[in-house]
Structures are given as C-alpha cells and as structure tokens.
Design a protein around this motif. Structure first.
Motif, PDB file in Angstrom:
ATOM      1  N   SER A 147       0.831  -1.210   0.000  1.00  0.00           N
ATOM      2  CA  SER A 147       0.000   0.000   0.000  1.00  0.00           C
ATOM      3  C   SER A 147       0.863   1.256   0.000  1.00  0.00           C
ATOM      4  O   SER A 147       0.524   2.253  -0.656  1.00  0.00           O
ATOM      5  CB  SER A 147      -0.935  -0.002   1.210  1.00  0.00           C
ATOM      6  N   LYS A 148       1.994   1.237   0.701  1.00  0.00           N
ATOM      7  CA  LYS A 148       2.905   2.380   0.706  1.00  0.00           C
ATOM      8  C   LYS A 148       3.581   2.535  -0.653  1.00  0.00           C
ATOM      9  O   LYS A 148       3.769   3.663  -1.147  1.00  0.00           O
ATOM     10  CB  LYS A 148       3.953   2.208   1.811  1.00  0.00           C
ATOM     11  N   LEU A 149       3.950   1.429  -1.272  1.00  0.00           N
ATOM     12  CA  LEU A 149       4.568   1.484  -2.595  1.00  0.00           C
ATOM     13  C   LEU A 149       3.597   2.058  -3.618  1.00  0.00           C
ATOM     14  O   LEU A 149       3.984   2.878  -4.462  1.00  0.00           O
ATOM     15  CB  LEU A 149       5.029   0.094  -3.027  1.00  0.00           C
ATOM     16  N   ALA A 150       2.343   1.648  -3.553  1.00  0.00           N
ATOM     17  CA  ALA A 150       1.337   2.164  -4.485  1.00  0.00           C
ATOM     18  C   ALA A 150       1.181   3.675  -4.330  1.00  0.00           C
ATOM     19  O   ALA A 150       1.012   4.401  -5.323  1.00  0.00           O
ATOM     20  CB  ALA A 150      -0.001   1.457  -4.257  1.00  0.00           C
ATOM     21  N   ALA A 151       1.258   4.168  -3.102  1.00  0.00           N
ATOM     22  CA  ALA A 151       1.183   5.616  -2.864  1.00  0.00           C
ATOM     23  C   ALA A 151       2.394   6.313  -3.452  1.00  0.00           C
ATOM     24  O   ALA A 151       2.273   7.387  -4.069  1.00  0.00           O
ATOM     25  CB  ALA A 151       1.065   5.898  -1.368  1.00  0.00           C
TER      26      ALA A 151
END
Length: 330
Positions: A147-151
């Motif tokens: 989820s952090k990578l997608a952000a």
C-alpha cells in the motif's frame, strides 16, 4: 510565517513533527479525525483541522480556506483487520489528499511523504547481507508495504514538489509496537524467532523528525531517502538493551523456529477476524519478523539533506524506557 499542515498529527511520529514545527516558529496545523486522541497535542499554539482522507470532495472543501507552504503526510496505518483497508487508507488517502491540494493549486514549497523501508521486502538476504539501495527494485511482502509502494508510485506521476522518506523501524516515546516487547520483558519473557542471522536497523523518532525538516528545506523533488541510525544490529540487541534499562529482571528467553511464528500469526489473524479487533499477531507481522535483512543505505540522506542521526540504539532505548516508566506505561 510559514504555514505547515501535518497529517497523522495525533499519531506517534506525527505528534513529534508537530512539536518541532512549533519549535521552529511555523504556523502549525494538525490534521486529525473527530475520534483522534489529542493527548500529545496540548500546546495552545496548535491549529486543528479535521480532514476526511476517505473523500476527495469533502477533503477539498475542508482545505479550501487554507494556503499551506508545506505538507507532511504522516497519516497511515500499520495494522488492519482487512488487507483492503491498507490500500483504502495508505494509498487512496494519499491520492485524495494530493488531488485536493493540486485542485486547489496550493502554493506548496514541499510535500513530504512518510513511506517505509517495508516497500522493499526481503531482498538481499544472501549472506553477507547487502544494504537496500534506492536503485533496488521494491518487492514488498506485506499488504502494508504494497500500500505504501502504491502511494509512492502515484506521486511519481505528478507535477508536485514531493520528497519521500523511507524510515526503517521507528521507535521512541509514545510508540506502541516496540512497547509490547518492553512490556513482555518486564513480564519476564523475551520471544524471538528464526535461527538464521537477522540484521536489524532502527531509527529514533526524533531523528525521523530531523529528516522531515531537512527534507522540507533541502530535499530534491522526486528523491527518496532511507532513514536509519546508520548502524546494524542483531536480533537480540534491542531486547538486551530494554532488559538493561528495566534493571535486568529475571527472564526466560525463547527462540522458536519460523514455523512456530507462522502458526501463531495464522491463528492471531483468524482471531482478529472473528472478534473484529486488530491484532499485532497477523500475517503481515509474520513476514516482517521472518525477514532477515533490514540494512539500508542512508548515504544519500547524509549527502543531500545533511542528515546526521543523533541517537544510537543504546541512548534511544534509555530515553524511551524512561518515558514509558515516567508515564505509567511500564
């Protein structure tokens, strides 16, 4: 006067960012939810703003009356009952905030996004372990990391003066996850898993805050910086230091194979879904504790930001345990 917006202001890292912004004389706006605790946000100089990161339209209206020079986006979750909640909060929440800022043509000098080393997952685990570098390909092995990578990936496609910080394990006063280890040791039990060497890195919360304000001042748009204290520790070092600061109570040290942790977290996640309560013993936790290499290269942060970690682990643990004791946590 410089005007700064800090999301996640009531949280562990966010509350320390608020304190430093006030210390630097900024007009400081703490973004909170109606349900957020303001226990660590007692300074009368703080301006509060309620933001709904789940709705871009509502967020736009909430931000419309304001003109911020700086935004530090520290809001997010590290534990969730359902995997999709990581993406709803960490990814979609970031998208909604940034889209609202762009829509309002906010006069931003810098947008700092607090990401995580976890976006890289278990890479470079062939001994001797190699530091994770910015040029490495992220391979997140947790829903949180994904989820952090997608952000991060969303930010990279925008015309926004952003800087990304990727701290390793952050500890310090007010932190609740590492606190569980201190509580366990006080209760005479230390639990570790895995027999293969584990190289761990840490960064004290006040050094993360140092990096945030250096990034606001000196960060290059589009750059990503790893944060640690520059040292590498073994898996038992942290618990040894906690044990020392607690006055060396008698304890039982248990080191179990990885498959035992797999069983514990499997049932922990099942129990969480059954009761509707978020638990630290979940599948993400399994992958985090199983990971053997947490080395990272902080040289770019040193060279470009002037980042200089001021706390080594022994000093940071001493200050943290003292805070836990003084505030009745231990």
């Amino acid at each position: 006067m410089k005007k700064i917006l800090i999301t996640g202001a009531s949280g562990f890292i966010g509350s320390f960012i608020v304190e430093e912004a006030l210390r630097q004389g900024m007009e400081t706006w703490a973004a909170v939810r109606k349900s957020s605790s303001r226990a660590f946000l007692q300074d009368e100089r703080i301006h509060f703003i309620e933001l709904n990161l789940s709705s871009e339209e509502e967020l736009t209206e909430q931000l419309r009356p304001h003109q911020f020079n700086y935004v530090v986006h520290a809001a997010g979750v590290t534990k969730c009952l359902h995997k999709e909640d990581f993406f709803r909060i960490n990814t979609e929440g970031t998208k909604h905030l940034v889209n609202a800022l762009l829509k309002l043509q906010m006069p931003l000098t810098r947008f700092v996004f607090v990401s995580s080393l976890s976006i890289f997952g278990a890479i470079h685990e062939q001994q001797p372990y190699q530091p994770i570098c910015e040029s490495d390909e992220p391979q997140p092995n947790t829903a949180y990391g994904r989820s952090k990578l997608a952000a991060e990936q969303f930010l990279k496609d925008l015309n926004l003066p952003y800087v990304i910080l990727r701290p390793t394990g952050v500890y310090g006063p007010r932190e609740k996850d590492y606190f569980m280890m201190a509580k366990s040791i006080k209760g005479h039990m230390d639990f570790a898993v895995g027999y293969k060497q584990q190289d761990i890195t840490f960064v004290y919360v006040k050094d993360v805050v140092q990096a945030v304000f250096l990034a606001l001042e000196k960060g290059k748009t589009g750059r990503c910086y790893f944060l640690s204290d520059g040292q590498v520790y073994q898996s038992r070092t942290f618990s040894d230091l906690i044990h020392q600061e607690l006055g060396r109570p008698w304890w039982i040290r248990v080191k179990a194979p990885i498959w035992v942790l797999r069983i514990i977290t499997f049932f922990g996640e099942y129990w969480g879904h059954l009761t509707g309560k978020v638990t630290a013993l979940n599948n993400d936790k399994y992958n985090i504790m199983k990971q053997r290499n947490w080395r990272c290269d902080i040289q770019p942060a040193i060279d470009e930001l002037g980042f200089q970690p001021t706390y080594q682990l022994a000093e940071g643990v001493k200050e943290t345990v003292a805070w836990y004791q003084e505030n009745g946590w231990l």
